[in-house]
Design a protein around this motif. Structure first.
Motif, mmCIF file in Angstrom:
data_model
loop_
_atom_site.group_PDB
_atom_site.id
_atom_site.type_symbol
_atom_site.label_atom_id
_atom_site.label_comp_id
_atom_site.label_asym_id
_atom_site.label_seq_id
_atom_site.Cartn_x
_atom_site.Cartn_y
_atom_site.Cartn_z
ATOM 1 N N GLU A 94 0.727 -1.216 -0.088
ATOM 2 C CA GLU A 94 -0.192 0.076 -0.032
ATOM 3 C C GLU A 94 0.842 1.248 0.119
ATOM 4 O OE1 GLU A 94 -3.729 -1.903 2.243
ATOM 5 O OE2 GLU A 94 -2.370 -0.662 3.486
ATOM 6 N N ALA A 95 2.185 1.326 0.238
ATOM 7 C CA ALA A 95 3.021 2.212 0.492
ATOM 8 C C ALA A 95 3.495 2.699 -0.954
ATOM 9 C CB ALA A 95 4.128 1.831 1.173
ATOM 10 N N PRO A 96 3.900 4.114 -1.161
ATOM 11 C CA PRO A 96 4.384 4.517 -2.341
ATOM 12 C C PRO A 96 5.660 3.796 -2.800
ATOM 13 C CG PRO A 96 3.827 6.262 -1.033
ATOM 14 C CD PRO A 96 3.834 5.128 -0.042
ATOM 15 N N ASP A 97 5.655 3.454 -4.030
ATOM 16 C CA ASP A 97 6.819 2.329 -4.421
ATOM 17 C C ASP A 97 7.210 1.233 -3.594
ATOM 18 O OD1 ASP A 97 7.739 4.438 -6.332
ATOM 19 O OD2 ASP A 97 8.641 5.318 -4.756
ATOM 20 N N ARG A 98 5.936 0.824 -3.067
ATOM 21 C CA ARG A 98 5.973 -0.557 -2.336
ATOM 22 C C ARG A 98 7.230 -0.499 -1.454
ATOM 23 N NH1 ARG A 98 4.406 -4.853 -7.108
ATOM 24 N NH2 ARG A 98 6.602 -5.044 -7.073
ATOM 25 N N ARG A 99 7.225 0.579 -0.596
ATOM 26 C CA ARG A 99 8.466 0.637 0.355
ATOM 27 C C ARG A 99 8.113 1.516 1.434
ATOM 28 N NH1 ARG A 99 13.616 3.687 -1.797
ATOM 29 N NH2 ARG A 99 12.739 5.659 -1.950
ATOM 30 N N LEU A 100 8.702 1.135 2.594
ATOM 31 C CA LEU A 100 8.584 1.997 3.957
ATOM 32 C C LEU A 100 9.825 1.859 4.565
ATOM 33 C CD1 LEU A 100 5.216 0.934 5.262
ATOM 34 C CD2 LEU A 100 5.790 3.246 4.332
ATOM 35 N N ARG A 101 10.342 3.004 5.360
ATOM 36 C CA ARG A 101 11.141 3.043 6.343
ATOM 37 C C ARG A 101 11.118 1.879 7.598
ATOM 38 N NH1 ARG A 101 15.029 7.918 6.215
ATOM 39 N NH2 ARG A 101 15.553 7.163 8.364
ATOM 40 N N MET A 102 11.914 1.174 7.864
ATOM 41 C CA MET A 102 11.715 -0.045 8.776
ATOM 42 C C MET A 102 11.087 0.649 9.939
ATOM 43 S SD MET A 102 12.702 -3.165 7.945
ATOM 44 C CE MET A 102 13.340 -3.979 9.478
ATOM 45 N N ALA A 103 11.622 1.725 10.480
ATOM 46 C CA ALA A 103 10.978 2.295 11.581
ATOM 47 C C ALA A 103 9.453 2.793 11.497
ATOM 48 C CB ALA A 103 11.817 3.728 12.113
ATOM 49 N N GLU A 104 9.134 3.065 10.479
ATOM 50 C CA GLU A 104 7.845 3.533 10.214
ATOM 51 C C GLU A 104 6.996 2.508 10.055
ATOM 52 O OE1 GLU A 104 5.255 5.787 6.921
ATOM 53 O OE2 GLU A 104 7.172 5.997 6.705
ATOM 54 N N LEU A 105 7.474 1.305 9.330
ATOM 55 C CA LEU A 105 6.785 0.204 9.389
ATOM 56 C C LEU A 105 6.423 -0.521 10.795
ATOM 57 C CD1 LEU A 105 5.613 -2.228 7.434
ATOM 58 C CD2 LEU A 105 7.785 -3.074 7.323
ATOM 59 N N ALA A 106 7.594 -0.565 11.551
ATOM 60 C CA ALA A 106 7.491 -0.922 13.121
ATOM 61 C C ALA A 106 6.244 -0.277 13.767
ATOM 62 C CB ALA A 106 8.507 -0.957 13.620
ATOM 63 N N ASP A 107 6.223 1.110 13.704
ATOM 64 C CA ASP A 107 5.055 2.046 14.118
ATOM 65 C C ASP A 107 3.820 1.471 13.664
ATOM 66 O OD1 ASP A 107 7.064 3.244 15.671
ATOM 67 O OD2 ASP A 107 7.164 4.966 14.214
ATOM 68 N N ARG A 108 3.591 1.422 12.395
ATOM 69 C CA ARG A 108 2.163 0.951 11.796
ATOM 70 C C ARG A 108 1.848 -0.102 12.155
ATOM 71 N NH1 ARG A 108 2.060 3.228 5.533
ATOM 72 N NH2 ARG A 108 2.739 5.484 5.767
ATOM 73 N N LEU A 109 2.912 -1.088 12.209
ATOM 74 C CA LEU A 109 2.451 -2.467 12.797
ATOM 75 C C LEU A 109 2.330 -2.538 14.314
ATOM 76 C CD1 LEU A 109 4.471 -4.433 10.287
ATOM 77 C CD2 LEU A 109 1.973 -4.241 10.271
ATOM 78 N N HIS A 110 2.787 -1.613 15.065
ATOM 79 C CA HIS A 110 2.912 -1.487 16.576
ATOM 80 C C HIS A 110 3.684 -2.816 17.038
ATOM 81 C CE1 HIS A 110 1.991 0.024 20.290
ATOM 82 N NE2 HIS A 110 1.429 -1.067 20.858
ATOM 83 N N GLN A 111 5.088 -3.010 16.236
ATOM 84 C CA GLN A 111 5.684 -3.946 16.707
ATOM 85 C C GLN A 111 6.986 -3.513 17.113
ATOM 86 O OE1 GLN A 111 6.627 -6.682 13.666
ATOM 87 N NE2 GLN A 111 4.401 -7.524 13.375
ATOM 88 N N SER A 112 7.768 -4.062 17.916
ATOM 89 C CA SER A 112 9.104 -3.606 18.274
ATOM 90 C C SER A 112 10.250 -3.527 17.074
ATOM 91 C CB SER A 112 9.811 -4.401 19.307
ATOM 92 O OG SER A 112 10.102 -5.654 18.983
ATOM 93 N N ARG A 113 10.913 -2.751 16.991
ATOM 94 C CA ARG A 113 11.891 -2.723 15.731
ATOM 95 C C ARG A 113 12.805 -4.120 15.856
ATOM 96 N NH1 ARG A 113 13.623 3.603 15.621
ATOM 97 N NH2 ARG A 113 11.486 4.247 15.597
ATOM 98 N N SER A 114 13.038 -4.716 16.994
ATOM 99 C CA SER A 114 13.933 -5.926 16.755
ATOM 100 C C SER A 114 12.988 -7.000 16.375
ATOM 101 C CB SER A 114 14.494 -6.162 18.395
ATOM 102 O OG SER A 114 13.203 -6.392 19.165
#
Length: 152
Positions: free
Chosen positions: A52-72
């Motif tokens: 769903e993201a532009p160019d089918r990519r997201l920064r890892m930190a933003e992806l973690a925030d959107r999924l409400h997951q820890s970065r690790s």
């Protein structure tokens, strides 16, 4: 018992426990259904967010925030998806510390294959069990929950 505690009444307790059990069973069923595609529910959600993201990519930190997951945890999961050639990580040229997670063509193809089955399961095991009004109420409640918790 503490005197200032606002205990749940019996109806609220029944609803709360139904929520806990229903959510656990729903997520387990949806996860199990996705196993035929070699995915779990968390893997699937990563692929969806990237698709769903532009160019089918997201920064890892933003992806973690959107999924409400820890970065690790996200790093570990993306590592598995990367080994399966479903996702690739690349360095962010504008910020050497940043890392992009990108959906590969293989990942997008697998998502297209898995999505109809997943959506059918969501409909069968949740959406179609509720009236449109009840389902809309669930959405409103969890929007309020997200907003309330997100403010803290």
């Amino acid at each position: 018992m503490t005197t200032g505690t606002r205990w749940l009444d019996s109806e609220q307790q029944v609803a709360w426990r139904a929520y806990l059990l229903g959510t656990a069973r729903l997520m387990a069923k949806l996860d199990d259904d996705l196993r035929q595609f070699g995915l779990g529910i968390n893997d699937y959600e990563i692929l969806v967010r990237l698709s769903e993201a532009p160019d089918r990519r997201l920064r890892m930190a933003e992806l973690a925030d959107r999924l409400h997951q820890s970065r690790s945890r996200l790093t570990h999961t993306v590592g598995r998806l990367e080994a399966a050639d479903l996702v690739r990580r690349t360095s962010c040229k504008s910020d050497k510390r940043g890392v992009w997670a990108e959906l590969t063509d293989a990942g997008f193809t697998l998502l297209e294959q898995a999505a109809p089955s997943h959506v059918a399961g969501v409909r069968e095991h949740l959406v179609d069990l509720a009236s449109p009004e009840d389902f809309a109420a669930v959405g409103r409640v969890f929007d309020a929950v997200s907003e309330n918790i997100g403010q803290r």
